[in-house]
Design an enzyme around this catalytic site. Structure first.
Site, PDB file in Angstrom:
ATOM      1  CB  CYS A  36      15.901 124.041 -77.802  1.00 57.50           C
ATOM      2  SG  CYS A  36      16.062 125.584 -78.707  1.00 57.50           S
ATOM      3  CG  HIS A  41      13.703 129.104 -76.459  1.00 56.16           C
ATOM      4  ND1 HIS A  41      14.158 128.062 -77.237  1.00 56.16           N
ATOM      5  CD2 HIS A  41      12.463 129.412 -76.945  1.00 56.16           C
ATOM      6  CE1 HIS A  41      13.232 127.757 -78.149  1.00 56.16           C
ATOM      7  NE2 HIS A  41      12.186 128.568 -77.982  1.00 56.16           N
ATOM      8  CB  CYS A  80      18.151 126.090 -75.434  1.00 55.84           C
ATOM      9  SG  CYS A  80      16.584 126.915 -75.179  1.00 55.84           S
ATOM     10  CG  ASP A 126       6.456 129.073 -65.579  1.00 59.19           C
ATOM     11  OD1 ASP A 126       6.785 130.036 -66.272  1.00 59.19           O
ATOM     12  OD2 ASP A 126       7.136 128.664 -64.592  1.00 59.19           O
ATOM     13  CG  HIS A 148       5.627 134.860 -68.698  1.00 63.27           C
ATOM     14  ND1 HIS A 148       6.016 133.952 -67.746  1.00 63.27           N
ATOM     15  CD2 HIS A 148       6.768 135.473 -69.102  1.00 63.27           C
ATOM     16  CE1 HIS A 148       7.330 134.018 -67.568  1.00 63.27           C
ATOM     17  NE2 HIS A 148       7.809 134.942 -68.388  1.00 63.27           N
ATOM     18  CB  THR A 179      15.375 133.915 -65.699  1.00 58.88           C
ATOM     19  OG1 THR A 179      14.090 133.313 -65.940  1.00 58.88           O
ATOM     20  CG2 THR A 179      15.248 134.998 -64.640  1.00 58.88           C
ATOM     21  N   GLY A 208      14.248 141.409 -66.539  1.00 57.66           N
ATOM     22  CA  GLY A 208      13.875 140.248 -65.743  1.00 57.66           C
ATOM     23  C   GLY A 208      13.883 138.926 -66.473  1.00 57.66           C
ATOM     24  CG  HIS A 260       9.742 132.597 -72.107  1.00 61.70           C
ATOM     25  ND1 HIS A 260      11.124 132.671 -72.144  1.00 61.70           N
ATOM     26  CD2 HIS A 260       9.359 133.228 -70.975  1.00 61.70           C
ATOM     27  CE1 HIS A 260      11.548 133.326 -71.075  1.00 61.70           C
ATOM     28  NE2 HIS A 260      10.497 133.673 -70.351  1.00 61.70           N
TER      29      HIS A 260
HETATM   30  P1  AMP Z   1      11.522 134.731 -67.700  1.00 62.39           P
HETATM   31  O1  AMP Z   1      11.880 135.108 -66.340  1.00 62.39           O
HETATM   32  O2  AMP Z   1      10.554 135.624 -68.390  1.00 62.39           O
HETATM   33  O3  AMP Z   1      12.732 134.432 -68.532  1.00 62.39           O
HETATM   34  O4  AMP Z   1      10.700 133.390 -67.552  1.00 62.39           O
HETATM   35  C1  AMP Z   1      11.250 132.133 -67.477  1.00 62.39           C
HETATM   36  C2  AMP Z   1      10.140 131.247 -67.039  1.00 62.39           C
HETATM   37  O5  AMP Z   1      10.510 129.911 -67.279  1.00 62.39           O
HETATM   38  C3  AMP Z   1       9.824 131.345 -65.563  1.00 62.39           C
HETATM   39  O6  AMP Z   1       8.453 131.664 -65.385  1.00 62.39           O
HETATM   40  C4  AMP Z   1      10.149 129.990 -65.012  1.00 62.39           C
HETATM   41  O7  AMP Z   1       9.267 129.604 -64.016  1.00 62.39           O
HETATM   42  C5  AMP Z   1      10.038 129.117 -66.220  1.00 62.39           C
HETATM   43  N1  AMP Z   1      10.872 127.942 -66.241  1.00 62.39           N
HETATM   44  C6  AMP Z   1      12.156 127.841 -65.851  1.00 62.39           C
HETATM   45  N2  AMP Z   1      12.588 126.580 -66.085  1.00 62.39           N
HETATM   46  C7  AMP Z   1      11.570 125.903 -66.624  1.00 62.39           C
HETATM   47  C8  AMP Z   1      11.379 124.569 -67.079  1.00 62.39           C
HETATM   48  N3  AMP Z   1      12.359 123.677 -67.046  1.00 62.39           N
HETATM   49  N4  AMP Z   1      10.187 124.236 -67.575  1.00 62.39           N
HETATM   50  C9  AMP Z   1       9.185 125.119 -67.632  1.00 62.39           C
HETATM   51  N5  AMP Z   1       9.295 126.373 -67.218  1.00 62.39           N
HETATM   52  C10 AMP Z   1      10.464 126.763 -66.705  1.00 62.39           C
HETATM   53 ZN    ZN Z   2      16.042 127.394 -77.353  1.00 62.90          ZN
END
Ligand code: AMP
Ligand code: ZN
Length: 324
Positions: free
Chosen positions: A207, A293, A204, A225, A297, A290, A288, A295
């Site tokens: 993680c 894990h 992950c 982000d 925003h 992606t 939405g 999180h």
């Molecule tokens: P979500 O679409 O709500 O799942 O948000 C995932 C967020 O993770 C998006 O805003 C991405 O820009 C961000 N994201 C994806 N990969 C990484 C990464 N390696 N480090 C930090 N943020 C990331």
């Molecule tokens: Zn995780």
């Protein structure tokens, strides 16, 4: 008489019930008594303690004795089955037998049987206790009840003897009932609790985040982000791996919310143009999400960053932002 009466009536400045209880106890005991007796009398007024043992009665002993068909429960009353069949000599005999069992147990285990109560009360220094209760706004952080209605205790989220730290981030204010429920679970559950918060998933990205951690507390971390929506877009994530918002525990929700407050101040100090925030979770692919894990925003907003900001998060369905 008149001196004492005068003191009780006029001079006694009370910050609790302790003084009249102590004087009353002394009066009832011929003017002299030991501190244990006084303490016991104070205890008899402490409904939070009674409530704690009501919890034990219902959830533990009551449960076991009902299962073994020794007692019946009717609302708030417990009834000994077949009590009517006992003779007047059998009753004191059985009481003596209970006394024997109690004394035998205490003799065998000693003061250790109350250690779980003692540990919690002694562990937290007064000033920290005050800070935790203040932070919780005088309410239980699990059920929300106010300290006026139920006594609040300061609890280690991850127990100390399972690696939990003595830092303010590892404390929470719990009412007596919530804390009793937590404490009535045995040591195995406590161990499970620290194991639970250590859960990480090897593949992950969150993680194993390689980005700079910009804020942290016991259960959550924050980082920028990688693909920001606006400048200084932050993600706040639980340290434990879980998929989405609905898998968070209440202490994790609290920890994450606390970080948003810290970050809000930090970001606004760094960038005076920040004049608002969008805060949110995406839960599920169709909504939405992606990265699976959990999180949150924290998206800083600035005047004029879009032509028409009306509706904020409502704009996730295009054209629905402005509902008028
Ligand atoms: P979500 O679409 O709500 O799942 O948000 C995932 C967020 O993770 C998006 O805003 C991405 O820009 C961000 N994201 C994806 N990969 C990484 C990464 N390696 N480090 C930090 N943020 C990331
Ligand atoms: Zn995780």
């Amino acid at each position: 008489m008149s001196n004492l009466k005068d003191f009780i009536e006029k001079k006694m400045s009370m910050s609790h019930i302790y003084q009249p209880v102590m004087i009353k106890t002394l009066l009832e005991n011929g003017g002299i008594t030991d501190k244990k007796t006084i303490a016991k009398n104070i205890l008899s007024y402490d409904f939070s303690q009674i409530e704690y043992y009501e919890g034990i009665t219902n959830n533990m002993v009551g449960h076991v004795l009902r299962k073994n068909e020794v007692v019946l429960k009717d609302k708030n009353n417990y009834k000994l089955k077949l009590f009517e069949d006992l003779s007047s000599t059998e009753v004191p005999e059985l009481i003596a037998l209970c006394d024997e069992k109690i004394n035998e147990y205490i003799k065998k285990r000693g003061a250790k049987i109350w250690e779980h109560r003692r540990r919690n009360r002694k562990a937290v220094p007064g000033s920290t206790r005050y800070q935790v209760l203040k932070r919780a706004d005088g309410r239980c952080e699990l059920c929300g009840i106010s300290k006026e209605e139920k006594a609040l205790e300061v609890d280690h989220i991850i127990p100390k003897n399972n690696g939990g730290e003595d830092s303010i981030d590892n404390y929470q204010a719990l009412c007596f009932s919530c804390n009793a429920n937590k404490r009535d679970t045995d040591d195995t559950d406590f161990r499970n609790l620290s194991v639970k918060y250590q859960a990480r998933k090897p593949d992950c990205i969150f993680c194993n985040i390689s980005r700079k951690i910009i804020a942290e507390n016991e259960l959550s971390i924050a980082f920028y982000d990688k693909y920001p929506v606006t400048l200084k877009h932050v993600l706040i994530v639980p340290k434990r791996h879980c998929n989405d918002y609905f898998e968070l525990s209440q202490p994790e929700i609290n920890a994450m919310i606390r970080l948003t407050h810290i970050l809000k101040e930090k970001l606004k100090t760094q960038d005076k143009n920040i004049s608002g925030f969008n805060i949110g979770f995406n839960s599920g692919e169709d909504a939405g999400q992606t990265v699976f894990h959990c999180h949150m925003h924290l998206i800083p907003r600035r005047k004029g960053d879009v032509e028409n900001p009306i509706g904020g998060v409502r704009n996730l369905i295009p054209g629905k932002g402005d509902y008028k």
